[in-house]
Design an enzyme around this catalytic site. Structure first.
Site, PDB file in Angstrom:
ATOM      1  N   TYR A 174       0.801  -1.284   0.056  1.00 10.85           N
ATOM      2  CA  TYR A 174      -0.063  -0.091   0.067  1.00 10.85           C
ATOM      3  C   TYR A 174       0.764   1.415   0.064  1.00 10.85           C
ATOM      4  O   TYR A 174       2.111   1.265  -0.212  1.00 10.85           O
ATOM      5  CB  TYR A 174      -1.103   0.060   1.087  1.00 10.85           C
ATOM      6  CG  TYR A 174      -1.995  -1.149   0.903  1.00 10.85           C
ATOM      7  CD1 TYR A 174      -2.918  -1.357   0.102  1.00 10.85           C
ATOM      8  CD2 TYR A 174      -1.805  -2.366   1.819  1.00 10.85           C
ATOM      9  CE1 TYR A 174      -3.837  -2.376   0.026  1.00 10.85           C
ATOM     10  CE2 TYR A 174      -2.490  -3.363   1.583  1.00 10.85           C
ATOM     11  CZ  TYR A 174      -3.615  -3.338   0.778  1.00 10.85           C
ATOM     12  OH  TYR A 174      -4.489  -4.406   0.646  1.00 10.85           O
ATOM     13  N   GLY A 319      -5.382 -14.213  10.435  1.00  8.45           N
ATOM     14  CA  GLY A 319      -6.333 -13.939  10.010  1.00  8.45           C
ATOM     15  C   GLY A 319      -7.354 -14.734   9.327  1.00  8.45           C
ATOM     16  O   GLY A 319      -8.337 -15.080  10.023  1.00  8.45           O
ATOM     17  N   ARG A 320      -7.114 -15.366   8.369  1.00  9.33           N
ATOM     18  CA  ARG A 320      -7.785 -16.606   7.694  1.00  9.33           C
ATOM     19  C   ARG A 320      -8.167 -17.612   8.443  1.00  9.33           C
ATOM     20  O   ARG A 320      -9.325 -18.066   8.677  1.00  9.33           O
ATOM     21  CB  ARG A 320      -7.276 -17.213   6.734  1.00  9.33           C
ATOM     22  CG  ARG A 320      -7.103 -15.931   5.296  1.00  9.33           C
ATOM     23  CD  ARG A 320      -6.232 -16.675   4.286  1.00  9.33           C
ATOM     24  NE  ARG A 320      -4.848 -16.803   4.521  1.00  9.33           N
ATOM     25  CZ  ARG A 320      -3.955 -17.375   3.970  1.00  9.33           C
ATOM     26  NH1 ARG A 320      -4.140 -18.061   2.724  1.00  9.33           N
ATOM     27  NH2 ARG A 320      -2.714 -17.477   4.180  1.00  9.33           N
ATOM     28  N   CYS A 343      -8.188 -23.725   8.705  1.00 12.28           N
ATOM     29  CA  CYS A 343      -7.870 -22.931   7.556  1.00 12.28           C
ATOM     30  C   CYS A 343      -7.247 -23.687   6.685  1.00 12.28           C
ATOM     31  O   CYS A 343      -6.085 -24.120   7.050  1.00 12.28           O
ATOM     32  CB  CYS A 343      -7.318 -21.591   7.771  1.00 12.28           C
ATOM     33  SG  CYS A 343      -6.811 -20.665   6.360  1.00 12.28           S
ATOM     34  N   CYS A 350     -12.407 -16.795   0.601  1.00  9.56           N
ATOM     35  CA  CYS A 350     -12.140 -15.201   1.149  1.00  9.56           C
ATOM     36  C   CYS A 350     -11.797 -14.252   0.159  1.00  9.56           C
ATOM     37  O   CYS A 350     -12.246 -13.169  -0.053  1.00  9.56           O
ATOM     38  CB  CYS A 350     -11.170 -15.227   2.224  1.00  9.56           C
ATOM     39  SG  CYS A 350      -9.697 -16.290   1.617  1.00  9.56           S
ATOM     40  N   GLU A 413     -19.589 -45.926   4.346  1.00  8.30           N
ATOM     41  CA  GLU A 413     -18.363 -45.601   3.922  1.00  8.30           C
ATOM     42  C   GLU A 413     -17.581 -46.987   3.806  1.00  8.30           C
ATOM     43  O   GLU A 413     -17.104 -47.471   4.826  1.00  8.30           O
ATOM     44  CB  GLU A 413     -17.530 -44.678   4.531  1.00  8.30           C
ATOM     45  CG  GLU A 413     -16.395 -44.099   4.026  1.00  8.30           C
ATOM     46  CD  GLU A 413     -16.266 -44.095   2.271  1.00  8.30           C
ATOM     47  OE1 GLU A 413     -15.510 -44.944   1.855  1.00  8.30           O
ATOM     48  OE2 GLU A 413     -16.854 -43.195   2.277  1.00  8.30           O
ATOM     49  N   ALA A 454     -19.166 -50.146   4.824  1.00  6.75           N
ATOM     50  CA  ALA A 454     -19.619 -50.868   3.566  1.00  6.75           C
ATOM     51  C   ALA A 454     -20.316 -50.029   2.584  1.00  6.75           C
ATOM     52  O   ALA A 454     -20.637 -48.618   2.892  1.00  6.75           O
ATOM     53  CB  ALA A 454     -20.875 -51.967   4.112  1.00  6.75           C
TER      54      ALA A 454
END
Length: 651
Positions: A174, A319-320, A343, A350, A413, A454
């Site tokens: 920035y 953050g995330r 995360c 995001c 499963e 199964a």
């Protein structure tokens, strides 16, 4: 193991209950004019309820000229912003956390792309220029003075709104970084050239803030340890700047890294190391006596705790990770590590399908992010007998939510719980997906869900009121295959005598794959498989029919960085090459080129198989049948988890 995270800490005069900080992260939950909304307040209130010592509110633009970066960005540029900011402060305080706010001028990184774009020099961020055609204009000396005053005014507004701390964003590419970095600062006046000149604006901003607000109002500055540009900010200059900032009255350095043009360093994806800026923040810590906040992919409590235990930093910011689970801090304190929704650093909800497309921030693994109180999981009015066929991510998430609603749940499963995640997590670089798999399995095991080892079929499912089909999808065919051969795992047409042809998703051990290897398909499965095998020492060629790999709606950070990483690992990438057949020598393309191969791995997508759902509907019309995840439509982890959550919540 993580007690160090919960020792009290202090920044200036501010006492914090623990060493965990929510990192500032834009959400686009504000109004268009930058004023606070109920959604924004709820988001930060929910984060505060999770127990961090400090919540740092996202970057807020400091003036109404050129500092606003993105749609629906929070503002602090006018007195009209203060009432809403005060409301936000009060809600976070009531939830038990301290709160700070980050001040920002976007500089050349103006996602909006609208003029004026002001920077140190007329050096574009190519993403903005290529989309909107607008280039940055160098700030005049008079405009620089205006920016300094705008930061000071904004800091005073933060103080009046009763924030506990204010942070200046001097990292991530920035405006202040545009002056700090030789990559973006080509000025010939007193603000360009030497380090002393390039640091001048940041130091003037800090001095103006210190002159405007009481000395006991804590001031943080966020720095990139480097922007990772070859001609960018050397860490030695960042360390010297940290010393100067301490001398100017800054109370804490918040150390991160990267900038938007090298996004993989700023919001590091799954293929980047965790704690990747550690080498830099440790140098800053050695040079200053004020606290240092470490930031950058500290996704697990164990990683974050080790950073503090080593003495390399005083606080950690996430953050995330807290978008994924706002209760990260509370669960870590209680030792409930497998209950933390991890995360996976996918940058999908995001960014890729959030901010990048003009939406608010979301989260691939947390469907309630940004709508924190809107979708409660409540007891069902009438519990039912429910079956879930398939123990992959969609099936596991659905089973857990159904159990929380009070339904009687049976999960079928035949293999290991985790489904496609079990294969996807075999490469060491997929540690984030492995954490998700372990979390999802734990959530089912911790609930009253009957697991049947199964394969579900029509007779086993007809006795249920409601059935969710989450059996995944089958691998796509190799180009040139007949319909029958495609159904048999993509065996190609042509006479193949010595080359093994295998779906990429069936590879479980690189040592069992004969080289050289050709991977057909340049999507994320093909690229990930090529990366894995190249890392194991195989000679790998990636063949893609289109003009580029990772070009078919893949997550942008994958598309930006993975091609270069693959080439760095020695993977040969061939694009614009449609496969005609596999011969005994390897892969022959439509142009006649033969790529030698002992093994051909097929990564040409996935195809849903509706046969079980169709057969069940025909045999048992009284059973309500819902398809989930790849069984409905092949997609990413976000699609599987969001779809399963909302479908199960409606049951």
């Amino acid at each position: 193991m993580v007690d160090v995270l919960f020792r009290p800490g202090r920044i200036g005069t501010l006492d914090l209950a623990n060493r965990v900080i929510k990192s500032p992260q834009t959400t686009a939950l504000s109004n268009q004019d930058g004023t606070v909304t109920r959604r924004l307040v709820d988001h930060y209130k929910r984060l505060a309820e999770g127990g961090p010592g400090l919540v740092l509110v996202e970057y807020s633009h400091v003036d109404d000229d050129a500092s606003k970066s993105i749609h629906a960005q929070l503002g602090i540029s006018r007195r009209e912003h203060v009432p809403g900011l005060g409301w936000l402060v009060d809600e976070v305080h009531a939830a038990g956390s301290k709160i700070g706010i980050q001040l920002e001028h976007c500089g050349r990184q103006k996602f909006l792309g609208t003029p004026p774009i002001k920077s140190a020099s007329a050096v574009s961020w190519d993403y903005v220029e290529s989309q909107y055609g607008n280039k940055p204009v160098p700030l005049t000396r008079e405009e620089i003075a205006g920016v300094v005053g705008a930061f000071a005014d904004a800091a005073e507004r933060a103080y009046l709104a009763r924030f506990d701390l204010v942070e200046v964003h001097a990292g991530h590419g920035y405006l202040l970084t545009n002056f700090l970095s030789p990559h973006t600062n080509k000025r010939a006046d007193e603000y360009g050239g030497s380090f002393e000149n390039r640091a001048r604006l940041t130091l003037e901003v800090v001095a103006a803030i210190r002159a405007r607000v009481p000395r006991d109002f804590p001031l943080s500055v966020r720095l990139s340890v480097t922007d990772y540009e070859p001609d960018g900010i050397p860490v030695e200059e960042t360390v010297e700047l940290a010393r100067l900032l301490e001398a100017c009255g800054v109370d804490v350095i918040h150390a991160s890294g990267g900038h938007h043009a090298l996004m993989e360093y700023e919001v590091s994806p799954w293929f980047m190391p965790r704690a990747l800026h550690r080498w830099g923040w440790e140098k800053i810590k050695e040079a200053v006596s004020i606290p240092v906040i470490a930031s950058g992919s500290l996704v697990s409590p164990q990683v974050a705790a080790e950073v503090l235990e080593s003495g390399g930093a005083d606080f950690v910011s996430l953050g995330r990770a807290m978008l994924a689970d706002p209760d990260w801090t509370r669960k870590a304190r209680e030792g409930r590590f497998l209950d933390i929704v991890p995360c996976i650093r996918c940058n999908d909800g995001c960014l890729d399908r959030g901010l990048n497309v003009g939406r608010s921030t979301g989260c691939a693994v947390n469907p309630r992010m940004g709508e924190e109180y809107s979708y409660p999981v409540e007891p069902a009015a009438a519990p039912r007998d429910v079956a879930v066929a398939g123990g992959g991510p969609a099936g596991l998430r659905a089973a857990a939510v159904l159990a929380d609603r009070g339904h009687r749940v049976t999960l079928f499963e035949p293999g290991e719980l985790g489904g496609a995640l079990n294969r996807a997590t075999l490469p060491a670089h997929r540690q984030d997906l492995a954490a998700l798999r372990d979390h999802l399995v734990h959530q089912v095991r911790a609930r009253d869900v009957r697991v049947v080892p199964a394969k579900a079929d029509v007779p086993s499912l007809t006795g249920y009121d409601l059935v969710y089909i989450a059996t995944g999808a089958t691998p796509g065919a190799l180009p040139g295959a007949s319909a029958g051969e495609a159904a048999d795992a993509g065996t190609p047409a042509g006479e193949v005598t010595s080359v093994a042809v295998i779906p990429a998703r069936e590879v479980t051990d690189p040592a069992a794959v004969a080289a050289p290897v050709v991977v057909v398909g340049g999507g994320i499965t093909g690229a990930d498989t090529a990366l894995w095998l190249a890392g194991a020492g195989h000679e790998v060629t990636l063949v893609e029919a289109g003009p580029a790999i990772l070009a078919n709606r893949e997550v942008f950070t994958d598309a930006m960085a993975l091609p270069g990483i693959l080439e760095g690992k020695g993977v040969t990438i061939i694009t614009g090459a449609e496969v005609a057949e596999v011969t005994g020598e390897g892969v022959r393309t439509a142009t006649g080129r033969v790529v030698p191969a002992a093994t051909v791995l097929v990564a040409t997508g996935r195809v849903p198989d509706p046969s079980l759902a169709d057969a069940l509907r025909a045999a048992a019309p009284h059973v309500e049948v819902v398809t989930l995840g790849d069984a409905a439509r092949p997609g990413r982890v976000m699609d599987a988890l969001h779809g399963a959550f909302f479908a199960a919540r409606r049951a």
